[in-house]
Write an enzyme that holds these catalytic residues in place. Sequence first.
Site, PDB file in Angstrom:
ATOM      1  N   GLU A 155      28.164  75.483  44.560  1.00 19.42           N
ATOM      2  CA  GLU A 155      27.019  76.186  45.133  1.00 19.42           C
ATOM      3  C   GLU A 155      25.729  75.360  45.115  1.00 19.42           C
ATOM      4  OE1 GLU A 155      26.668  80.047  43.349  1.00 19.42           O
ATOM      5  OE2 GLU A 155      28.575  80.738  44.161  1.00 19.42           O
TER       6      GLU A 155
ATOM      7  N   HIS B  86      28.342  72.223  37.828  1.00 14.09           N
ATOM      8  CA  HIS B  86      28.070  73.646  37.957  1.00 14.09           C
ATOM      9  C   HIS B  86      26.713  73.916  37.290  1.00 14.09           C
ATOM     10  CE1 HIS B  86      30.138  77.740  38.607  1.00 14.09           C
ATOM     11  NE2 HIS B  86      28.856  77.985  38.397  1.00 14.09           N
TER      12      HIS B  86
ATOM     13  N   ASN C   8      32.762  80.632  48.110  1.00 18.35           N
ATOM     14  CA  ASN C   8      32.394  81.696  47.171  1.00 18.35           C
ATOM     15  C   ASN C   8      31.756  82.833  47.950  1.00 18.35           C
ATOM     16  OD1 ASN C   8      33.181  79.886  45.241  1.00 18.35           O
ATOM     17  ND2 ASN C   8      31.200  79.716  44.234  1.00 18.35           N
TER      18      ASN C   8
ATOM     19  N   ARG D 131      40.126  77.051  37.366  1.00 15.76           N
ATOM     20  CA  ARG D 131      38.960  76.295  37.799  1.00 15.76           C
ATOM     21  C   ARG D 131      37.909  76.327  36.686  1.00 15.76           C
ATOM     22  NH1 ARG D 131      34.323  78.296  41.136  1.00 15.76           N
ATOM     23  NH2 ARG D 131      33.144  76.436  41.687  1.00 15.76           N
TER      24      ARG D 131
ATOM     25  N   TYR E  66      30.347  87.095  47.601  1.00 14.33           N
ATOM     26  CA  TYR E  66      30.104  88.315  46.824  1.00 14.33           C
ATOM     27  C   TYR E  66      29.550  89.452  47.679  1.00 14.33           C
ATOM     28  CZ  TYR E  66      30.825  85.399  42.723  1.00 14.33           C
ATOM     29  OH  TYR E  66      31.371  84.558  41.783  1.00 14.33           O
TER      30      TYR E  66
ATOM     31  N   GLU F  83      35.514  81.621  44.373  1.00 14.15           N
ATOM     32  CA  GLU F  83      34.915  82.681  43.553  1.00 14.15           C
ATOM     33  C   GLU F  83      34.835  83.956  44.367  1.00 14.15           C
ATOM     34  OE1 GLU F  83      31.125  82.089  41.658  1.00 14.15           O
ATOM     35  OE2 GLU F  83      31.593  80.030  41.075  1.00 14.15           O
TER      36      GLU F  83
END
Length: 468
Positions: free
Chosen positions: A166, A121, A294, A77, A296, A370
Amino acid sequence: MTARTFPESFLWGSATAAYQIEGAATEDGRGPSIWDTYSHTPGRTLNGETGDVAADHYHRWAQDLDHVAELGLGAYRFSISWPRVQPGGSGRFHQAGLDFYSRLVDGLLERGIRPVATMYHWDLPQELEDAGGWPVRDTALRFEDYASGIVAALGDRVHTWTTLNEPWCSAYLGYGSGVHAPGRTEPAAALAAVHHLNLAHGLAGRVVRELAPTAELSVTLNLHVIRPASDSAADVDAARRIDALANRAFLGPMLTGAYPADLLADTAGVTDWSFVRSGDEKVAAVPLDVLGVNYYSSTLVRAWDGHSARSDSDGHGASAHSPWVGADDVDFLPQPGPYTAMGWNIDPPALTELLRLGREYPGQPLMITENGAAFDDAVSADGRIHDDRRIDYLRRHIGAMADAREQGVDVRGYFVWSLLDNFEWGYGYERRFGIIRVDYDTQERTWKDSAHWYRRLAATGELDQARD
């Protein structure tokens, strides 16, 4: 422990972003982006560092693709730099930029790797920001034209087209708290940016459907796991409000064709949402082949009591201005560790919880686009990087993803963030997310132990046999 086995069809990949790795900021006709301007503004990034050189991927792309191939990954990606292919954000496309991405895509295909191209991005051409940026409607229309140019140039060679990465960050961090480019702190503009990013996604998605009908279509959202600090009505409502801003502001238009009514009510004191025109929300709801997720860390909130010291531990950078537009009476609480070098809490079960959104939208396949962690990696005396904490982080989160799959959630792949150490936005080069180390003085690439671990996992599909 029972081995967790993934089917051969499960897609293992890695991810990067143009401004974070490419460098060559002024070469071959590339124009300036908002991140060039922002990072060159004193005080905006750690140590005043910029993406001018980054990981020099623009000159070392073939070597980097060899690493992807040696890792045995099925997909890569990457993102396309809008100002590299269309320097001013409108008008003529620049052939040198298109040629670079054409070589990159062909290089992936020659190595048997699926190209997954992200159109945006975060590197908006500076000329478009000067004209108002994402808070103005014309930027979405310029994005549609940009999408037409790159899809026509790269055609069906790209396996998956991802419209945005995002958009939460682009809107709220870029125009709300100002900790990302372009660094504006205008709450109403942040909400207008939310809408025009949603609109841009729909317009670009329809371009893909028309010009590359055999390609898959995706968007990548950094969806938040929002938990209330208690079961009190006030705390539960605080979590609802943040969920509306963080998640449903995008999931609503993109997947159901409508903004949630509570979001509009919650933010009525900030904007009347008059920038939403009839039919916009339906345009945003272009059918997706896969929804990129994504993840985290998780988020803990409570209702502010109106007099105690405020807590803003949301993990999104220090600013006097909140990204949480219209939610000034919500506290973001610190959470127990352990933490990554970003200061983010490590919470694998929250990923399982997040992926249950697949049940809320039945028939919508998901992909982890991600997931990864920054740690203070050190080169040992033996020349290796023994990043055991990263391996543990990845193992536990991939296990959490496996839990969701076993619960019936259709998760089809996993992309580790990131392939390479890179320019980590406002944190410069201090934070290292890569499974491959980059020596920024020499540009030498060195596999960390996590890269060897990930290669074994991709080869076997068996989580518990992939040991460091």
